[in-house]
Scaffold this motif. Structure first.
Motif, PDB file in Angstrom:
ATOM      1  N   ASP A 130       0.833  -1.208   0.000  1.00  0.00           N
ATOM      2  CA  ASP A 130       0.000   0.000   0.000  1.00  0.00           C
ATOM      3  C   ASP A 130       0.864   1.254   0.000  1.00  0.00           C
ATOM      4  OD1 ASP A 130      -2.361  -1.379  -0.054  1.00  0.00           O
ATOM      5  OD2 ASP A 130      -2.737  -1.239   2.104  1.00  0.00           O
ATOM      6  N   ARG A 134       0.695   4.030  -2.967  1.00  0.00           N
ATOM      7  CA  ARG A 134       0.300   5.407  -2.663  1.00  0.00           C
ATOM      8  C   ARG A 134       1.428   6.382  -2.966  1.00  0.00           C
ATOM      9  NH1 ARG A 134      -2.383   3.675   3.117  1.00  0.00           N
ATOM     10  NH2 ARG A 134      -3.974   2.298   2.218  1.00  0.00           N
ATOM     11  N   TRP A 169      -2.082  12.618   3.269  1.00  0.00           N
ATOM     12  CA  TRP A 169      -2.907  11.635   2.569  1.00  0.00           C
ATOM     13  C   TRP A 169      -2.276  10.242   2.518  1.00  0.00           C
ATOM     14  CZ3 TRP A 169      -2.611   8.431  -1.617  1.00  0.00           C
ATOM     15  CH2 TRP A 169      -3.821   7.864  -2.045  1.00  0.00           C
ATOM     16  N   HIS A 171      -1.664   7.800   4.447  1.00  0.00           N
ATOM     17  CA  HIS A 171      -2.360   6.667   5.072  1.00  0.00           C
ATOM     18  C   HIS A 171      -3.782   6.496   4.540  1.00  0.00           C
ATOM     19  CE1 HIS A 171      -3.433  10.177   7.474  1.00  0.00           C
ATOM     20  NE2 HIS A 171      -4.454   9.520   7.978  1.00  0.00           N
ATOM     21  N   ASN A 172      -4.089   7.204   3.425  1.00  0.00           N
ATOM     22  CA  ASN A 172      -5.394   7.112   2.755  1.00  0.00           C
ATOM     23  C   ASN A 172      -6.549   7.387   3.725  1.00  0.00           C
ATOM     24  OD1 ASN A 172      -7.295   6.746   0.775  1.00  0.00           O
ATOM     25  ND2 ASN A 172      -7.203   4.507   0.801  1.00  0.00           N
ATOM     26  N   LYS A 174     -10.060   8.762   5.304  1.00  0.00           N
ATOM     27  CA  LYS A 174     -11.403   8.922   4.745  1.00  0.00           C
ATOM     28  C   LYS A 174     -11.759  10.387   4.587  1.00  0.00           C
ATOM     29  CE  LYS A 174     -14.718   6.159   5.680  1.00  0.00           C
ATOM     30  NZ  LYS A 174     -15.806   5.386   6.328  1.00  0.00           N
ATOM     31  N   MET A 200      -7.584  12.646  -5.724  1.00  0.00           N
ATOM     32  CA  MET A 200      -7.766  11.906  -4.473  1.00  0.00           C
ATOM     33  C   MET A 200      -9.245  11.637  -4.214  1.00  0.00           C
ATOM     34  SD  MET A 200      -5.041  13.903  -2.034  1.00  0.00           S
ATOM     35  CE  MET A 200      -3.281  13.875  -2.383  1.00  0.00           C
ATOM     36  N   PHE A 204     -10.296   7.757  -4.788  1.00  0.00           N
ATOM     37  CA  PHE A 204     -10.383   7.088  -3.490  1.00  0.00           C
ATOM     38  C   PHE A 204     -11.595   7.522  -2.675  1.00  0.00           C
ATOM     39  CE2 PHE A 204      -5.931   7.131  -4.764  1.00  0.00           C
ATOM     40  CZ  PHE A 204      -5.577   5.794  -4.610  1.00  0.00           C
ATOM     41  N   THR A 206     -12.235  10.282  -1.239  1.00  0.00           N
ATOM     42  CA  THR A 206     -11.821  11.013  -0.035  1.00  0.00           C
ATOM     43  C   THR A 206     -12.737  12.215   0.186  1.00  0.00           C
ATOM     44  OG1 THR A 206      -9.527  10.404  -0.499  1.00  0.00           O
ATOM     45  CG2 THR A 206      -9.893  12.155   1.110  1.00  0.00           C
TER      46      THR A 206
END
Length: 326
Positions: A130, A134, A169, A171-172, A174, A200, A204, A206
């Motif tokens: 991951d 990313r 961002w 750690h991705n 929410k 993003m 994803f 976000t």
């Protein structure tokens, strides 16, 4: 999802008096005044939304963001992010959100940028696959690969802001809170950051909450805006609707063959407002509401009566709308 109900934050400050004597009296004074930074606000933000949260300085924007992040505890009211109350479970919330403050950095100043990313990888327990995926995405959308091995202290403001966005961002999260993310940046860097935020959100899902004084950020990124003034929400809706509240306001900038005096201008019973261009006396700015007078009428007047040789039509910008509301 973010849900806020009757949220209030008050700050208690000592009542201070002037002069040296007043300063000593304040040390032993028990008089306080209570100021409300956020006053009984309620709102919902759904997953994947990009929301502009705007207002003048001191309106309560940053205080609201800090309560959402769990940094401040509300005086009264309820706030929940993805089913969690932020100020009660800060560690859980920290894994769900990313934050960028335009004037502050979360990066380690003296080590290369890539080492900061590696530290964040361990803090958030990001898997190797991951992390690499990313990182490649951030290299592509933010263009940070060229300076990723430089110490953070050697980066320019534009490079550091891109690096801060990448760190927030990585750690991705929410939800991404962006407080003045483009402040002080040049046009090209602003455009790169805006495009990265869009990607993003699209790739994803976000959720983005954006506070800024640059209205171009709002127009490019947000379909919904929330306007706060003196701790109270005065508007919550779409960009299109807030513009509709003021009618179809437009600006016609015309270049005249010859300068016109005020007596030579006809305002159609107050439906046209004329402004002079300070740099060019042959340029005239005409503001009007297209619901009161048609664009065709104004253009015909400019060509036939004013002798216009060139013109440009613009719709009202969100900055003008916000000024009217505040």
């Amino acid at each position: 999802m973010i849900e806020i109900k009757s949220l209030t934050k008050e700050f208690k400050t000592a009542v201070r008096k002037e002069g040296v004597r007043g300063m000593f009296k304040t040390l032993f004074s028990t008089k306080y005044e209570v100021k409300s930074a956020v006053n009984n606000i309620s709102l919902k933000i759904n997953d994947g939304e990009m929301v502009g949260y705007i207002g003048s300085n001191g309106a309560g924007k940053s205080t609201t963001i800090k309560m959402m992040c769990g940094i401040l505890t509300p005086t009264r009211g309820f706030i929940e992010i993805d089913g969690v109350e932020p100020y009660k479970k800060r560690k859980i919330i920290a894994s769900k959100i990313g934050v960028v403050f335009g004037q502050k950095t979360q990066l380690w100043w003296d080590i290369p940028l890539i080492e900061s990313f590696k530290v964040l990888k361990e803090i958030y327990r990001i898997s190797d696959s991951d992390y690499q995926e990313r990182l490649n995405f951030l290299y592509e959308v933010l263009g940070i690969k060229d300076f990723v091995n430089q110490p953070v202290r050697t980066l320019s403001l534009g490079q550091r802001m891109r690096a801060d966005l990448a760190a927030a961002w990585l750690h991705n999260p929410k939800i991404l809170f962006l407080d003045e993310p483009t402040i002080g940046l040049d046009v090209l860097v602003k455009e790169k950051i805006r495009n990265a935020i869009k990607m993003m959100n699209e790739k994803f899902n976000t959720t983005v909450i954006l506070t800024t004084h640059d209205m171009k950020d709002i127009e490019d990124l947000c379909k919904r805006i929330i306007i706060i003034d003196k701790g109270n929400i005065i508007y919550d809706g779409t960009l299109e609707n807030v513009k509709y509240r003021f009618g179809d306001l437009r600006t016609l900038t015309v270049t005249l063959r010859n300068k016109k005096t005020d007596n030579e201008l006809y305002n159609y019973e107050g439906k046209l407002k004329f402004l002079r261009d300070e740099e060019n006396e042959n340029k005239l700015i005409i503001k009007f509401n297209a619901q009161e007078i048609t664009l065709e009428t104004v253009i015909n007047y400019a060509f036939n009566q004013l002798g216009a040789t060139d013109m440009k039509v613009e719709e009202i910008g969100i900055e003008d709308v916000v000024k009217r509301l505040l």
